[in-house]
Design a protein around this motif. Structure first.
Motif, short mmCIF file in Angstrom:
data_model
loop_
_atom_site.label_atom_id
_atom_site.label_comp_id
_atom_site.label_asym_id
_atom_site.label_seq_id
_atom_site.Cartn_x
_atom_site.Cartn_y
_atom_site.Cartn_z
N LEU A 215 5.07 0.92 9.07
CA LEU A 215 5.06 1.03 7.61
C LEU A 215 3.70 1.51 7.11
N GLN A 216 2.64 1.09 7.80
CA GLN A 216 1.30 1.54 7.41
C GLN A 216 1.16 3.05 7.58
N ASP A 217 1.72 3.58 8.64
CA ASP A 217 1.69 5.03 8.85
C ASP A 217 2.43 5.75 7.73
N LYS A 218 3.61 5.22 7.40
CA LYS A 218 4.42 5.83 6.33
C LYS A 218 3.67 5.77 5.01
N ALA A 219 3.08 4.63 4.69
CA ALA A 219 2.34 4.48 3.43
C ALA A 219 1.16 5.44 3.39
N GLY A 220 0.47 5.57 4.49
CA GLY A 220 -0.67 6.49 4.55
C GLY A 220 -0.25 7.94 4.37
N ASN A 221 0.86 8.32 4.99
CA ASN A 221 1.36 9.68 4.85
C ASN A 221 1.78 9.98 3.41
N ASP B 114 9.20 5.26 -2.40
CA ASP B 114 8.11 5.86 -1.64
C ASP B 114 6.88 6.09 -2.51
N LEU C 125 5.04 2.89 -2.89
CA LEU C 125 4.36 2.55 -1.65
C LEU C 125 3.04 3.32 -1.54
N TRP D 87 -1.03 2.02 -1.93
CA TRP D 87 -2.04 2.34 -0.91
C TRP D 87 -3.28 2.94 -1.58
N ARG E 235 -5.16 0.37 -3.67
CA ARG E 235 -5.87 -0.57 -2.80
C ARG E 235 -7.13 0.06 -2.21
N GLU E 236 -7.06 1.33 -1.90
CA GLU E 236 -8.20 2.05 -1.34
C GLU E 236 -9.17 2.52 -2.43
#
Length: 69
Positions: free
Chosen positions: A2-8, A38, A41, A45, A48-49
């Motif tokens: 899920l972290q990969d998906k959120a980052g993408n 999406d 999501l 991200w 948060r960043e």
């Protein structure tokens, strides 16, 4: 995973915002063709960043404008 998906997804949103002064939810969704789930999501991200800023748009149906910091 899920972290990969959120980052993408965050990267897709970031790229769309990099080409503008700021976009509303509807405009980002149209530009990126992301689903609402999406989009949220990826937005989470980026928030948060601390990569994006929000401002009120004055439109009740689409109340925020998102832009890069």
């Amino acid at each position: 995973m899920l972290q990969d998906k959120a980052g993408n997804i965050a990267g897709i949103i970031y790229t769309a915002l990099a080409q503008t002064e700021g976009l509303t939810f509807k405009a980002i969704k149209k530009a990126t063709k992301l689903t609402e789930k999406d989009f949220l999501l990826g937005l989470g991200w980026l928030l948060r960043e601390d990569k994006i800023a929000t401002a009120e748009s004055g439109d009740e149906k689409d109340p925020y404008i998102y832009s890069l910091k």
